[in-house]
Design a protein around this motif. Structure first.
Motif, PDB file in Angstrom:
ATOM      1  N   SER A 120     -13.993   5.270  16.686  1.00 21.70           N
ATOM      2  CA  SER A 120     -13.366   4.516  15.606  1.00 21.70           C
ATOM      3  C   SER A 120     -12.827   5.469  14.546  1.00 21.70           C
ATOM      4  O   SER A 120     -13.145   6.652  14.531  1.00 21.70           O
ATOM      5  N   VAL A 121     -11.985   4.905  13.675  1.00 21.84           N
ATOM      6  CA  VAL A 121     -11.428   5.619  12.528  1.00 21.84           C
ATOM      7  C   VAL A 121     -11.828   4.846  11.283  1.00 21.84           C
ATOM      8  O   VAL A 121     -11.783   3.615  11.275  1.00 21.84           O
ATOM      9  N   GLU A 122     -12.241   5.577  10.246  1.00 21.45           N
ATOM     10  CA  GLU A 122     -12.545   4.959   8.967  1.00 21.45           C
ATOM     11  C   GLU A 122     -11.730   5.643   7.880  1.00 21.45           C
ATOM     12  O   GLU A 122     -11.426   6.828   7.970  1.00 21.45           O
ATOM     13  N   ALA A 123     -11.413   4.889   6.856  1.00 19.00           N
ATOM     14  CA  ALA A 123     -10.751   5.430   5.673  1.00 19.00           C
ATOM     15  C   ALA A 123     -11.116   4.531   4.513  1.00 19.00           C
ATOM     16  O   ALA A 123     -11.385   3.340   4.707  1.00 19.00           O
ATOM     17  N   THR A 124     -11.126   5.081   3.307  1.00 20.50           N
ATOM     18  CA  THR A 124     -11.312   4.241   2.134  1.00 20.50           C
ATOM     19  C   THR A 124     -10.013   4.224   1.353  1.00 20.50           C
ATOM     20  O   THR A 124      -9.319   5.227   1.236  1.00 20.50           O
ATOM     21  N   VAL A 125      -9.702   3.042   0.846  1.00 27.58           N
ATOM     22  CA  VAL A 125      -8.428   2.803   0.175  1.00 27.58           C
ATOM     23  C   VAL A 125      -8.704   1.942  -1.048  1.00 27.58           C
ATOM     24  O   VAL A 125      -9.452   0.960  -0.961  1.00 27.58           O
ATOM     25  N   THR A 126      -8.098   2.282  -2.180  1.00 20.41           N
ATOM     26  CA  THR A 126      -8.214   1.406  -3.341  1.00 20.41           C
ATOM     27  C   THR A 126      -7.279   0.216  -3.142  1.00 20.41           C
ATOM     28  O   THR A 126      -6.241   0.336  -2.474  1.00 20.41           O
ATOM     29  N   PRO A 127      -7.629  -0.936  -3.681  1.00 23.16           N
ATOM     30  CA  PRO A 127      -6.830  -2.148  -3.448  1.00 23.16           C
ATOM     31  C   PRO A 127      -5.366  -2.045  -3.883  1.00 23.16           C
ATOM     32  O   PRO A 127      -4.521  -2.773  -3.371  1.00 23.16           O
ATOM     33  N   ASP A 128      -5.048  -1.135  -4.799  1.00 29.04           N
ATOM     34  CA  ASP A 128      -3.668  -1.015  -5.267  1.00 29.04           C
ATOM     35  C   ASP A 128      -2.828  -0.024  -4.465  1.00 29.04           C
ATOM     36  O   ASP A 128      -1.651   0.164  -4.753  1.00 29.04           O
ATOM     37  N   ASN A 129      -3.399   0.581  -3.428  1.00 32.90           N
ATOM     38  CA  ASN A 129      -2.681   1.579  -2.634  1.00 32.90           C
ATOM     39  C   ASN A 129      -2.002   0.901  -1.442  1.00 32.90           C
ATOM     40  O   ASN A 129      -2.525   0.896  -0.328  1.00 32.90           O
ATOM     41  N   THR A 130      -0.838   0.327  -1.687  1.00 31.53           N
ATOM     42  CA  THR A 130      -0.140  -0.423  -0.639  1.00 31.53           C
ATOM     43  C   THR A 130       0.362   0.486   0.481  1.00 31.53           C
ATOM     44  O   THR A 130       0.415   0.059   1.634  1.00 31.53           O
ATOM     45  N   ALA A 131       0.724   1.731   0.163  1.00 34.21           N
ATOM     46  CA  ALA A 131       1.205   2.640   1.211  1.00 34.21           C
ATOM     47  C   ALA A 131       0.104   2.900   2.239  1.00 34.21           C
ATOM     48  O   ALA A 131       0.355   2.858   3.453  1.00 34.21           O
ATOM     49  N   SER A 132      -1.119   3.146   1.785  1.00 34.69           N
ATOM     50  CA  SER A 132      -2.224   3.382   2.717  1.00 34.69           C
ATOM     51  C   SER A 132      -2.576   2.118   3.484  1.00 34.69           C
ATOM     52  O   SER A 132      -2.882   2.171   4.676  1.00 34.69           O
ATOM     53  N   ASP A 133      -2.538   0.974   2.798  1.00 36.76           N
ATOM     54  CA  ASP A 133      -2.795  -0.283   3.494  1.00 36.76           C
ATOM     55  C   ASP A 133      -1.790  -0.471   4.635  1.00 36.76           C
ATOM     56  O   ASP A 133      -2.179  -0.802   5.759  1.00 36.76           O
ATOM     57  N   ARG A 134      -0.530  -0.230   4.356  1.00 40.90           N
ATOM     58  CA  ARG A 134       0.505  -0.356   5.406  1.00 40.90           C
ATOM     59  C   ARG A 134       0.279   0.640   6.538  1.00 40.90           C
ATOM     60  O   ARG A 134       0.446   0.308   7.711  1.00 40.90           O
ATOM     61  N   LEU A 135      -0.079   1.890   6.185  1.00 41.43           N
ATOM     62  CA  LEU A 135      -0.302   2.922   7.197  1.00 41.43           C
ATOM     63  C   LEU A 135      -1.404   2.519   8.163  1.00 41.43           C
ATOM     64  O   LEU A 135      -1.200   2.549   9.383  1.00 41.43           O
ATOM     65  N   PHE A 136      -2.560   2.128   7.655  1.00 44.88           N
ATOM     66  CA  PHE A 136      -3.679   1.809   8.531  1.00 44.88           C
ATOM     67  C   PHE A 136      -3.498   0.473   9.240  1.00 44.88           C
ATOM     68  O   PHE A 136      -3.893   0.331  10.401  1.00 44.88           O
ATOM     69  N   THR A 137      -2.865  -0.485   8.601  1.00 43.27           N
ATOM     70  CA  THR A 137      -2.580  -1.765   9.253  1.00 43.27           C
ATOM     71  C   THR A 137      -1.605  -1.562  10.402  1.00 43.27           C
ATOM     72  O   THR A 137      -1.814  -2.085  11.505  1.00 43.27           O
ATOM     73  N   SER A 138      -0.546  -0.790  10.179  1.00 43.95           N
ATOM     74  CA  SER A 138       0.429  -0.564  11.249  1.00 43.95           C
ATOM     75  C   SER A 138      -0.166   0.297  12.362  1.00 43.95           C
ATOM     76  O   SER A 138       0.156   0.104  13.537  1.00 43.95           O
ATOM     77  N   TYR A 139      -1.032   1.229  12.019  1.00 46.77           N
ATOM     78  CA  TYR A 139      -1.705   2.046  13.035  1.00 46.77           C
ATOM     79  C   TYR A 139      -2.518   1.147  13.965  1.00 46.77           C
ATOM     80  O   TYR A 139      -2.412   1.241  15.195  1.00 46.77           O
ATOM     81  N   ALA A 140      -3.332   0.270  13.386  1.00 45.80           N
ATOM     82  CA  ALA A 140      -4.163  -0.627  14.199  1.00 45.80           C
ATOM     83  C   ALA A 140      -3.293  -1.534  15.065  1.00 45.80           C
ATOM     84  O   ALA A 140      -3.567  -1.723  16.258  1.00 45.80           O
ATOM     85  N   ARG A 141      -2.229  -2.051  14.494  1.00 48.85           N
ATOM     86  CA  ARG A 141      -1.320  -2.923  15.246  1.00 48.85           C
ATOM     87  C   ARG A 141      -0.636  -2.153  16.374  1.00 48.85           C
ATOM     88  O   ARG A 141      -0.568  -2.625  17.509  1.00 48.85           O
ATOM     89  N   ARG A 142      -0.148  -0.966  16.080  1.00 49.79           N
ATOM     90  CA  ARG A 142       0.565  -0.141  17.059  1.00 49.79           C
ATOM     91  C   ARG A 142      -0.324   0.208  18.251  1.00 49.79           C
ATOM     92  O   ARG A 142       0.131   0.292  19.376  1.00 49.79           O
TER      93      ARG A 142
END
Length: 176
Positions: A120-142
């Protein structure tokens, strides 16, 4: 952690080379993190150590001159060696918007999976970091892998008193 294997294959795409970080990349990586305007900046010394001690679980993108323009730093959790924790992701302003962060994350997880195994992969992201949210969401989807989010550290735990909560992104398990 040991240094990355010398046979790590470099990936070239649009004049960008994805490679293993070297100690002499530490200053440039520190500057990219500083200029990101979104990362918690660590000391310059810590980036030098990161390039020495965690090179096997980190990647750097280089431009045609060999200068670092982006990076992903990570480490394997001591209590879960199959879990890659992505510590920081940053792309220099001039190279943003090209999908480089996703390419770096793909290259890193592929390398770690091949050399050490990856559950698995883990990362911590603050709720206001939309770029990181998009990165990890698209990674999981891809990669067609589950993504879970949960608060890891409430903002009140931080001594500054003004820190947002850190949300843990857990991606996995990876398919065998």
């Amino acid at each position: 952690m040991t240094a990355a294997p010398a046979e790590f294959v470099r990936v070239r795409s649009e004049f960008i080379t994805i490679d293993t970080p070297r100690v002499d990349d530490g200053a440039a990586i520190w500057r990219i993190a500083r200029d990101s305007e979104s990362l918690d900046l660590n000391s310059s010394y810590s980036y030098l150590l990161w390039c020495r001690d965690f090179a096997a679980t980190s990647v750097v993108a280089r431009d045609e001159s060999g200068a670092p323009v982006a990076f992903v730093t990570g480490y394997l959790r001591p209590d879960r060696p199959g879990t890659l924790v992505v510590w920081q992701v940053a792309v220099d302003h001039g190279h943003r918007g090209s999908g480089l962060a996703g390419k770096l994350l793909d290259a890193l997880t592929s390398r770690v999976a091949a050399s050490q195994g990856l559950a698995s992969v883990e990362a911590t992201v603050t709720p206001d970091n939309t770029a990181s949210d998009r990165l990890f969401t698209s990674y999981a989807r891809r990669h067609d892998i589950a993504l879970e989010r949960e608060v890891l550290f409430d903002g009140g735990l931080f001594p500054e008193g003004t820190h947002l909560p850190e949300v843990l992104y857990r991606i996995g398990p990876f398919h065998a």
